[in-house]
Motif scaffolding. Sequence first.
Motif, mmCIF file in Angstrom:
data_model
loop_
_atom_site.group_PDB
_atom_site.id
_atom_site.type_symbol
_atom_site.label_atom_id
_atom_site.label_comp_id
_atom_site.label_asym_id
_atom_site.label_seq_id
_atom_site.Cartn_x
_atom_site.Cartn_y
_atom_site.Cartn_z
ATOM 1 N N GLU A 21 0.715 -1.028 -0.036
ATOM 2 C CA GLU A 21 0.051 0.026 -0.032
ATOM 3 C C GLU A 21 1.000 1.201 0.114
ATOM 4 N N SER A 23 -0.237 4.487 -0.527
ATOM 5 C CA SER A 23 -1.212 5.613 -0.718
ATOM 6 C C SER A 23 -0.621 6.807 0.164
ATOM 7 N N ARG A 27 2.337 9.487 -4.015
ATOM 8 C CA ARG A 27 1.164 9.329 -4.902
ATOM 9 C C ARG A 27 1.361 9.486 -6.247
ATOM 10 N N ILE A 31 2.551 3.650 -7.865
ATOM 11 C CA ILE A 31 1.223 2.979 -7.879
ATOM 12 C C ILE A 31 0.708 3.234 -6.461
ATOM 13 N N GLY A 32 -0.509 3.199 -6.518
ATOM 14 C CA GLY A 32 -1.137 3.427 -5.141
ATOM 15 C C GLY A 32 -1.477 2.032 -4.189
ATOM 16 N N LYS A 33 -1.761 0.809 -5.069
ATOM 17 C CA LYS A 33 -1.919 -0.045 -4.326
ATOM 18 C C LYS A 33 -1.423 -1.239 -5.363
ATOM 19 N N VAL A 135 -2.866 -4.241 -9.778
ATOM 20 C CA VAL A 135 -2.240 -2.905 -9.770
ATOM 21 C C VAL A 135 -3.470 -2.157 -9.901
ATOM 22 N N SER A 136 -3.782 -1.179 -8.754
ATOM 23 C CA SER A 136 -4.826 -0.135 -8.707
ATOM 24 C C SER A 136 -6.123 -0.874 -9.178
#
Length: 146
Positions: A21, A23, A27, A31-33, A135-136
């Motif tokens: 993660e 986040s 950002r 990649i966020g998640k 990915v996201s």
Amino acid sequence: TTVPPLLLDSDFKAFSKVSIENSNFNRDNMIGKFKFKEYCPLVFRNLRERFEVKEDVFNQALSATEPYYEVRGDNQKERSHKFFYSKDNRFVVKLFHTEEVELMLSKLSEYYAYVVEKDGQTLLPQYLAMYKIQVSGVEYHMIVMM
């Protein structure tokens, strides 16, 4: 370390997961998640050993450089399968659908038994690993083969 030649039924259902993660960190550039799942790691490691693929060579080939890819097929469904190639063209990574993952997992123990019986000498595709990357929120299933 060597992989035990005898695998258990549970090894054909096993998987390992990593979830990251990002986040709260950079950002704009990251990649966020990110989730990564490796299917049946002991089974595929044993298959790589039987096909005489060294772990360090395998890992380096898949991670060292940007892969070359192409799309093959005459119709839209066939074209949805993308093939990536390692820089040395030794390994192929095929993106495929969830249904194909289920089919592969259902046939993996038979495939493994056949490879063991033939001592790795087969004209069938040499399956080396199977992964899922998310990915996201978008999932990608892939199988690595020679």
